[in-house]
Motif scaffolding. Structure first.
Motif, PDB file in Angstrom:
ATOM      1  N   ASP A   1       0.767  -1.187  -0.025  1.00 11.11           N
ATOM      2  CA  ASP A   1       0.112   0.163   0.049  1.00 11.11           C
ATOM      3  C   ASP A   1       0.858   1.410   0.032  1.00 11.11           C
ATOM      4  O   ASP A   1       0.619   2.297  -0.651  1.00 11.11           O
ATOM      5  CB  ASP A   1      -1.032   0.057   1.198  1.00 11.11           C
ATOM      6  CG  ASP A   1      -1.986  -1.132   1.045  1.00 11.11           C
ATOM      7  OD1 ASP A   1      -2.330  -1.378   0.032  1.00 11.11           O
ATOM      8  OD2 ASP A   1      -2.494  -1.066   2.069  1.00 11.11           O
ATOM      9  N   ALA A   2       1.898   1.129   0.857  1.00 13.32           N
ATOM     10  CA  ALA A   2       2.581   2.480   1.263  1.00 13.32           C
ATOM     11  C   ALA A   2       3.588   2.589  -0.351  1.00 13.32           C
ATOM     12  O   ALA A   2       3.746   3.624  -0.933  1.00 13.32           O
ATOM     13  CB  ALA A   2       3.737   2.282   2.043  1.00 13.32           C
TER      14      ALA A   2
ATOM     15  N   ARG B   1       2.460   1.585  -3.419  1.00 15.87           N
ATOM     16  CA  ARG B   1       1.596   2.154  -4.464  1.00 15.87           C
ATOM     17  C   ARG B   1       1.217   3.807  -4.242  1.00 15.87           C
ATOM     18  O   ARG B   1       1.202   4.397  -5.145  1.00 15.87           O
ATOM     19  CB  ARG B   1       0.304   1.364  -4.309  1.00 15.87           C
ATOM     20  CG  ARG B   1      -0.626   1.770  -5.356  1.00 15.87           C
ATOM     21  CD  ARG B   1      -2.066   0.937  -5.208  1.00 15.87           C
ATOM     22  NE  ARG B   1      -2.535   0.600  -4.071  1.00 15.87           N
ATOM     23  CZ  ARG B   1      -2.296  -0.370  -3.219  1.00 15.87           C
ATOM     24  NH1 ARG B   1      -1.629  -1.545  -3.660  1.00 15.87           N
ATOM     25  NH2 ARG B   1      -2.879  -0.573  -2.024  1.00 15.87           N
ATOM     26  N   ASP B   2       1.257   3.873  -3.059  1.00 18.34           N
ATOM     27  CA  ASP B   2       1.035   5.586  -2.827  1.00 18.34           C
ATOM     28  C   ASP B   2       2.306   6.568  -3.438  1.00 18.34           C
ATOM     29  O   ASP B   2       1.993   7.563  -3.467  1.00 18.34           O
ATOM     30  CB  ASP B   2       0.579   5.929  -1.236  1.00 18.34           C
ATOM     31  CG  ASP B   2      -0.735   5.354  -1.066  1.00 18.34           C
ATOM     32  OD1 ASP B   2      -1.481   4.916  -1.661  1.00 18.34           O
ATOM     33  OD2 ASP B   2      -0.748   4.995   0.178  1.00 18.34           O
TER      34      ASP B   2
ATOM     35  N   THR C   1       3.838   6.943  -8.806  1.00 15.89           N
ATOM     36  CA  THR C   1       2.882   7.342  -9.886  1.00 15.89           C
ATOM     37  C   THR C   1       2.692   6.336 -10.804  1.00 15.89           C
ATOM     38  O   THR C   1       3.572   5.411 -10.910  1.00 15.89           O
ATOM     39  CB  THR C   1       3.575   8.436 -10.603  1.00 15.89           C
ATOM     40  OG1 THR C   1       4.524   8.470 -11.491  1.00 15.89           O
ATOM     41  CG2 THR C   1       3.823   9.735  -9.668  1.00 15.89           C
TER      42      THR C   1
END
Length: 523
Positions: A383-384, A386-387, A390
């Protein structure tokens, strides 16, 4: 080009005449280093460390640190780098997050009591950890079984190198952004080796002429990247086990060192120890990170005394020495953070934080980077990851800067709430969580301020009932956190200043900083 060309092992040129490393006056040739790597790989195999296993390395700068990294690469294993300034809460977090099954640890170093720090970690906090390997002793008092790191002292059955592992994680750095606990930045052999070669080429390193004073810790990307760049160049690296100004001055002068990298405070301490007008005539490049107020004045003094400071930029995610100023830059531009990317394949752009559009040159915004040195991702944290990246593969740095228009860029400041303390990026939430775990503290907020020329953090706490004693809080934090994270002041308040917004109630951190400065001034 084969996969072997992107391995860590490809950086070692055994035919180079100069020694690879000098530790405390003891030379280690490249052939000797290669043999030590093979011995360490065999030792890791004997400890049942293989593909995908994580080994935490909690050592000062020593040859064992480097051989463990290269040996882990041969085994397809992963090294989790542990900062020697860490204390129990930070060590436990890293061990838990990485899932390390083995930790290689110092028996003792100066005032650091490694056994006492480990004693404050409950076994169920780090369930994957199976044993400790001790450098310099047979064992230390600990709740885990101990073995001696004796890879150089006895023979273990040799093992063949792992195949096709260059794009799997091999090294984990810790980093803090705006999340509460540090994340683990995963790099592969390809990202490390490719960037090391870019550094060697961009700096035009000549193994017969150039040498490095390695005075930064190997556990961080700043120390590791400069080390790997000089290994790739075949140049000699003189190593300090930990930074002290006096031995640094001695080596810089006696060994005709040409390159050094460090913080502004390191170079300030070095200059303060010598009255010679131009003490280090062989120095060509001193890459520095500006962490303290007054760095421009320092750069001017250093320039006048023949110590050429070059601004640079990097992060754990894109590696240190991502970019550096050039000799031909005007002095005012040369000392700014940022500079020219080391890799010709690197791309830097700036995004306007207000409009979300890409910014024109000269307009400040968030720096975004796509480069061969970019990390694989945050370890076990999709998740981190992906955030942070870009859709077209650029890393969102969280740093503010601007494009110069000539191929270089300028780093201006850190965006968001992350604090730069003791040369490290620290999330306020990491310290706040420790404060909230202390008796008598209901809630806590931490901000960074300039205190006597140094960046220090100040805490505000809301008590449960009776106000907690500052001395007790500080003592507890010193047991749990690195010294640079311990607040210089802890103030008790009834409530935090807040703002109501469409997205909820937000803490006025700028107001907290003002409050901290006002209270300190009143003292």
């Amino acid at each position: 080009m084969s996969a072997d060309d992107f391995s860590l092992e490809s950086l070692i040129h055994t035919e180079a005449a100069e020694p690879a490393f000098v530790f405390g006056g003891t030379q280690v040739s490249r052939a000797e280093f290669t043999a030590k790597v093979e011995q360490t790989a065999a030792w890791l195999a004997a400890q049942d460390i293989g593909q995908g296993d994580v080994v935490a390395v909690w050592l000062v700068n020593r040859v064992e640190w480097i051989t463990l990294l290269f040996a882990a690469a041969r085994r397809g294993a992963i090294v989790a780098a542990v900062n020697t300034r860490y204390r129990s809460a930070e060590v436990a977090h890293l061990l838990r997050l990485s899932g390390a099954k083995l930790m290689v640890v110092e028996a003792a170093f100066r005032s650091i009591d490694f056994a006492a720090i480990l004693a404050d970690i409950a076994g169920d906090e780090v369930p994957a950890l199976q044993k400790l390997a001790v450098v310099g002793a047979d064992a230390i008092p600990a709740q885990w079984p101990c073995v001696r790191f004796d890879a150089f002292e006895r023979s273990y059955p040799p093992v063949p190198p792992a195949q096709d592992e260059i794009d799997l994680p091999v090294l984990l750095y810790t980093t803090s952004g705006t999340t509460k606990g540090p994340k683990l930045v995963a790099h592969t052999q390809r990202t490390l080796a490719t960037h090391a070669a870019s550094v060697a080429k961009a700096l035009k390193l000549d193994p017969q002429r150039h040498s490095l004073l390695a005075m930064l810790p190997f556990c961080g990307t700043f120390g590791m990247t400069s080390l790997l760049g000089f290994i790739a160049a075949g140049a000699t690296v003189h190593v300090l086990d930990a930074f002290e100004a006096a031995p640094a001055v001695k080596i810089l002068g006696e060994q005709n060192i040409t390159h050094a990298f460090g913080s502004d405070e390191m170079f300030r301490r070095i200059l303060a120890l010598t009255d010679v007008p131009r003490p280090f005539p062989h120095l060509e490049v001193c890459g520095f990170a500006a962490f303290q107020p007054g760095w421009r004045e320092l750069a001017a003094e250093a320039e006048a005394r023949g110590l050429p400071l070059f601004g640079l930029y990097g992060s754990s995610e894109v590696q240190a020495l991502f970019s550096i100023a050039r000799e031909g830059d005007a002095f005012a531009d040369r000392i700014e953070g940022g500079g020219w990317p080391m890799s010709p394949d690197a791309q830097v752009r700036v995004r306007d934080t207000e409009t979300g559009e890409l910014a024109a040159q000269g307009v400040s915004g968030e720096i975004e980077i796509r480069a061969p040195s970019r990390f694989l991702g945050y370890f076990n944290n999709p998740d981190a990851t992906r955030d942070a990246i870009t859709a077209d593969g650029f890393f969102r740095t969280g740093d503010i800067g601007r494009l110069r228009g000539d191929g270089a860029f300028v780093y201006e400041t850190r965006a968001g709430d992350a604090m730069r303390l003791g040369g490290f990026l620290v999330a306020p939430g990491e310290i706040e969580d420790e404060l909230k775990s202390c008796a008598g503290v209901a809630d806590a907020q931490v901000v960074a301020v300039d205190l006597k020329g140094q960046a220090r953090c100040v805490a505000f706490v809301i008590p449960h009932q009776e106000p907690p004693h500052q001395e007790a809080l500080v003592a507890r934090l010193r047991e749990r956190l690195a010294g640079y994270k311990v607040p210089a002041r802890i103030y008790v308040v009834d409530a935090f200043p807040v703002t109501d917004s469409a997205n909820g109630v937000k803490i006025q951190r700028a107001r907290l900083r003002t409050m901290a400065l006002e209270r300190i001034a009143a003292e």
